[in-house]
Write a protein that holds these residues in place. Structure first.
Motif, PDB file in Angstrom:
ATOM      1  N   TRP A   1      -4.060  -2.837  -2.571  1.00  0.00           N
ATOM      2  CA  TRP A   1      -3.158  -2.147  -3.480  1.00  0.00           C
ATOM      3  C   TRP A   1      -3.875  -1.676  -4.743  1.00  0.00           C
ATOM      4  CZ3 TRP A   1       1.387  -0.676  -1.724  1.00  0.00           C
ATOM      5  CH2 TRP A   1       2.009  -1.414  -0.719  1.00  0.00           C
ATOM      6  N   LEU A   2      -4.949  -2.314  -5.125  1.00  0.00           N
ATOM      7  CA  LEU A   2      -5.593  -2.021  -6.407  1.00  0.00           C
ATOM      8  C   LEU A   2      -6.102  -0.578  -6.509  1.00  0.00           C
ATOM      9  CD1 LEU A   2      -7.848  -4.417  -8.412  1.00  0.00           C
ATOM     10  CD2 LEU A   2      -8.537  -2.054  -8.129  1.00  0.00           C
ATOM     11  N   PRO A   3      -6.827  -0.045  -5.506  1.00  0.00           N
ATOM     12  CA  PRO A   3      -7.263   1.357  -5.637  1.00  0.00           C
ATOM     13  C   PRO A   3      -6.105   2.334  -5.780  1.00  0.00           C
ATOM     14  CG  PRO A   3      -8.480   0.242  -3.892  1.00  0.00           C
ATOM     15  CD  PRO A   3      -7.369  -0.671  -4.293  1.00  0.00           C
ATOM     16  N   TRP A   4      -4.995   2.051  -5.105  1.00  0.00           N
ATOM     17  CA  TRP A   4      -3.836   2.935  -5.200  1.00  0.00           C
ATOM     18  C   TRP A   4      -3.204   2.869  -6.585  1.00  0.00           C
ATOM     19  CZ3 TRP A   4      -3.064   6.582  -1.780  1.00  0.00           C
ATOM     20  CH2 TRP A   4      -3.558   6.415  -0.480  1.00  0.00           C
ATOM     21  N   VAL A   5      -3.173   1.685  -7.176  1.00  0.00           N
ATOM     22  CA  VAL A   5      -2.641   1.555  -8.536  1.00  0.00           C
ATOM     23  C   VAL A   5      -3.482   2.371  -9.510  1.00  0.00           C
ATOM     24  CG1 VAL A   5      -2.321  -0.065 -10.454  1.00  0.00           C
ATOM     25  CG2 VAL A   5      -1.528  -0.674  -8.172  1.00  0.00           C
TER      26      VAL A   5
ATOM     27  N   TRP B   1       1.964  -4.758  -4.523  1.00  0.00           N
ATOM     28  CA  TRP B   1       0.948  -5.724  -4.928  1.00  0.00           C
ATOM     29  C   TRP B   1       1.593  -7.076  -5.259  1.00  0.00           C
ATOM     30  CZ3 TRP B   1      -3.185  -4.249  -9.183  1.00  0.00           C
ATOM     31  CH2 TRP B   1      -4.133  -5.259  -9.269  1.00  0.00           C
ATOM     32  N   ALA B   2       2.672  -7.033  -6.022  1.00  0.00           N
ATOM     33  CA  ALA B   2       3.324  -8.273  -6.447  1.00  0.00           C
ATOM     34  C   ALA B   2       3.990  -9.006  -5.297  1.00  0.00           C
ATOM     35  CB  ALA B   2       4.348  -7.961  -7.530  1.00  0.00           C
TER      36      ALA B   2
ATOM     37  N   GLY C   1     -12.042   2.487  -6.961  1.00  0.00           N
ATOM     38  CA  GLY C   1     -11.127   1.435  -6.526  1.00  0.00           C
ATOM     39  C   GLY C   1     -11.824   0.344  -5.746  1.00  0.00           C
ATOM     40  N   LYS C   2     -12.688   0.740  -4.822  1.00  0.00           N
ATOM     41  CA  LYS C   2     -13.366  -0.244  -3.977  1.00  0.00           C
ATOM     42  C   LYS C   2     -14.391  -1.056  -4.744  1.00  0.00           C
ATOM     43  CE  LYS C   2     -12.803  -0.805  -0.283  1.00  0.00           C
ATOM     44  NZ  LYS C   2     -11.846  -1.716   0.377  1.00  0.00           N
ATOM     45  N   GLU C   3     -14.954  -0.487  -5.800  1.00  0.00           N
ATOM     46  CA  GLU C   3     -15.935  -1.219  -6.602  1.00  0.00           C
ATOM     47  C   GLU C   3     -15.344  -2.503  -7.172  1.00  0.00           C
ATOM     48  OE1 GLU C   3     -19.096  -0.314 -10.261  1.00  0.00           O
ATOM     49  OE2 GLU C   3     -17.560   1.141  -9.706  1.00  0.00           O
ATOM     50  N   ILE C   4     -14.046  -2.486  -7.471  1.00  0.00           N
ATOM     51  CA  ILE C   4     -13.370  -3.685  -7.949  1.00  0.00           C
ATOM     52  C   ILE C   4     -12.747  -4.444  -6.789  1.00  0.00           C
ATOM     53  CG2 ILE C   4     -11.687  -4.550  -9.621  1.00  0.00           C
ATOM     54  CD1 ILE C   4     -11.765  -1.790 -10.938  1.00  0.00           C
TER      55      ILE C   4
END
Length: 360
Positions: free
Chosen positions: A175-179, A230-231, A159-162
């Motif tokens: 929110w991205l790593p959780w998604v 996220w949204a 997740g953190k890589e992105i």
């Protein structure tokens, strides 16, 4: 001259190999978490279910690193992670924990095989599972801790890589790593349900339905909560998320497909929450494919489709999926390898090679 510079399309940096890696390693890490939770929550009472979950997880865990090596293009790039210390890099952290995770995944699976099977009647090629006086139930308590830590680090680093990349506003959000986690997590219980219903040996264990449905409900609620969060976030990432429908019809198609997948899976989970009311193996298989599609589609949208969004320019960066190994053939080959491993593990767990104990 200024106009030409502003409208110069940017090349796509990540290829579909990355999607395949994030997809399979997410499934493997989620399966490992569920297996560890079952071990500690039920104190080893559901050994058979643990074995099914780990059997599913180990197939994805083997394919994931292979896709990663293909994404790096050259073995030397992978070796460089170990000859040059870079603890500030999430990619370097991943290179350290991926082999450890796969090692614990294999050890956990072998110990579960030994715990669930008997020495008598075991085929000669697999008798090594019962060598020595090892108590698998004792060692599983310790290997579960290692598996939990490494699985958590896999989910964190992917997740953190992105997430740490500021060049694309939609990526730079917590929110991205959780998604990524919840979309992978929701797929594992549905796939194990399908495995359970299609298997001649495990199909009579109806008590698995309620437990797997609870895991899947957590995953589906997590998917909805994180995507809505996220949204609605008051950040550049939230604004970029809300503007996706303006970036082309493909985003509307992705959003609609995700919504359909989520609604169908949620309805099925609630209907079968306490016990099986819809007992059809082919529906289970179809919904398992739907849950996998949900996890894969969200990764394609985040890793590939979002690269077409403007970063340093003002135009959409074009991308067309080619038919070679860097495109469709690469996707097809990884899924083919995974299907092969699923068939191998499926055969292993069907009482053809091992004599299993009568456990839950």
């Amino acid at each position: 001259m200024i106009r030409e510079l502003l409208t110069l399309p940017q090349e796509i940096a990540w290829l579909p190999w990355a999607v395949q890696y994030f997809f399979f390693i997410g499934l493997a890490a989620s399966a490992a978490l569920i297996a560890v939770i079952l071990r500690w929550w039920k104190h080893g009472e559901l050994k058979g279910l643990e074995l099914l979950v780990m059997g599913f997880g180990i197939t994805a865990g083997i394919v994931g690193p292979i896709a990663l090596l293909a994404d790096l293009h050259q073995p030397g790039r992978f070796i460089n992670f170990y000859i040059q210390m870079a603890p500030w890099s999430w990619m370097w952290i991943g290179a350290v924990f991926v082999p450890l995770f796969i090692l614990f995944l294999i050890i956990q699976f072998l110990l579960l095989l030994r715990e669930n099977s008997t020495k008598e009647g075991t085929y000669k090629w697999f008798r090594a599972l019962h060598w020595g006086n090892i108590n698998p139930s004792f060692w599983l308590q310790w290997t579960s801790m290692g598996l939990l830590v490494t699985a958590f680090m896999i989910l964190l680093y992917t997740g953190k890589e992105i997430n740490v990349l500021r060049s694309q506003p939609i990526w730079f959000t917590p929110w991205l790593p959780w998604v990524l986690f919840f979309t992978a997590f929701q797929a594992v219980p549905m796939c194990v349900k399908a495995w359970n219903s299609l298997s001649s040996r495990w199909s009579q264990r109806q008590d698995h339905t309620a437990i797997l449905s609870r895991f899947q409900l957590v995953g589906l609620i997590g998917v909805a909560f994180t995507l809505i969060g996220w949204a609605m976030s008051d950040t550049p990432a939230g604004a970029a998320f809300r503007s996706l429908p303006e970036k082309g019809s493909v985003w509307f198609t992705i959003g609609l497909s995700l919504l359909i997948y989520w609604l169908v899976l949620m309805i099925y989970t609630l209907v079968n929450f306490n016990k099986r009311r819809i007992n059809c193996r082919w529906i289970d298989l179809l919904l398992a494919l739907g849950s996998l599609s949900l996890a894969w589609t969200i990764r394609w949208a985040i890793l590939m489709q979002s690269q077409t969004l403007p970063k340093y320019n003002v135009v959409i960066n074009p991308y067309h999926l080619d038919w070679g190994f860097s495109g469709f053939l690469g996707i097809l080959s990884t899924f083919g390898l995974w299907l092969t491993l699923v068939i191998v593990v499926w055969s292993l767990l069907q009482d053809r090679w091992l004599t299993f104990k009568a456990v839950k």
